[in-house]
Design an enzyme around this catalytic site. Structure first.
Site, PDB file in Angstrom:
ATOM      1  N   HIS A  71     -22.690  13.638   3.916  1.00 36.60           N
ATOM      2  CA  HIS A  71     -21.441  14.212   3.025  1.00 36.60           C
ATOM      3  C   HIS A  71     -20.275  13.914   3.998  1.00 36.60           C
ATOM      4  CE1 HIS A  71     -22.178  17.094   6.126  1.00 36.60           C
ATOM      5  NE2 HIS A  71     -21.119  18.042   6.079  1.00 36.60           N
ATOM      6  N   HIS A  86     -14.554  14.140   5.438  1.00 33.07           N
ATOM      7  CA  HIS A  86     -15.697  15.065   4.829  1.00 33.07           C
ATOM      8  C   HIS A  86     -15.434  15.004   3.361  1.00 33.07           C
ATOM      9  CE1 HIS A  86     -17.585  19.003   4.085  1.00 33.07           C
ATOM     10  NE2 HIS A  86     -17.639  19.052   5.184  1.00 33.07           N
TER      11      HIS A  86
END
Length: 166
Positions: A71, A86
C-alpha cells in the site's frame, strides 16, 4: 570545506522537485481525512484524490522501501530527500489485495517511471478513503518546502513541490 576535500568530489544538488505520482485532484495536507497525516505527524506533504489506479515516481532517486502490504512505497533522492507515497487511508489492512507492485527496493527511478498499480474501485469499497498522502518523511532536514498552487494534477507531469534540503 572538508566535504570538498574528502567527499566524492561531486556536489549533490540540494534542490528537488516533487511531481504528482498519481493523476487526480490535489488535496491540501490539512484536508487529508486522517489526523496522522493532516497534523503533519509524519512530515509535510500533500494528498491526491486519484482518478486512476497507477502510481509513478514523483522524484528521481531510489526505491528505499516497498511495504510488504503493497500500500506504500518509500523513495529517497540522492540529496537525502525521503518521500512516502501512501495509497489511500487504512489500506494496510487490505494486506496487499488490490495492489500490484512494479518495482523493488534498490531500483533506481526517474520521474514518471511506473511504481505500482492499484484497483481504485476495490480501494474505494474496502478502505477508509482513497485519498493518497505523499509525505516528505524527513521534513525536519529541509531548508525550504514550497507547494505550488495546483488543483487537478497529472502523474509525472504536474510539479507540486519544490524542496531545498539542508
Amino acid at each position: 570545506m572538508f566535504k570538498k576535500l574528502f567527499g566524492k568530489g561531486k556536489e549533490v544538488n540540494k534542490e528537488s522537485a516533487i511531481y504528482a505520482p498519481i493523476t487526480g485532484e490535489y488535496v491540501k495536507i490539512e484536508d487529508i481525512p486522517d489526523p496522522v497525516f493532516a497534523q503533519k505527524m509524519m512530515g509535510e506533504g500533500f494528498g491526491i484524490n486519484p482518478t486512476e489506479g497507477e502510481v509513478v515516481s514523483p522524484i528521481e532517486g531510489k526505491v528505499d522501501n516497498v511495504f510488504p502490504t503493497k500500500h506504500a512505497i518509500g523513495l529517497k533522492a540522492e540529496n537525502g530527500l525521503e518521500l512516502l507515497v501512501h495509497i489511500g487511508l487504512d489500506t494496510v489492512q487490505l494486506d496487499g489485495e488490490g495492489f500490484d507492485i512494479l518495482v523493488e527496493s534498490g531500483d533506481v527511478v526517474k520521474v514518471g517511471d511506473p511504481l505500482l498499480k492499484f484497483d481504485l474501485d476495490y480501494i474505494k469499497e474496502n478502505a477508509k478513503s482513497v485519498v493518497s498522502p505523499i509525505i516528505i518523511t524527513n521534513s525536519d532536514n529541509t531548508a525550504s518546502i514550497s507547494l505550488n498552487d495546483v488543483t487537478t494534477v497529472t502523474k509525472g507531469e504536474t510539479k507540486i513541490v519544490d524542496v531545498t534540503m539542508n
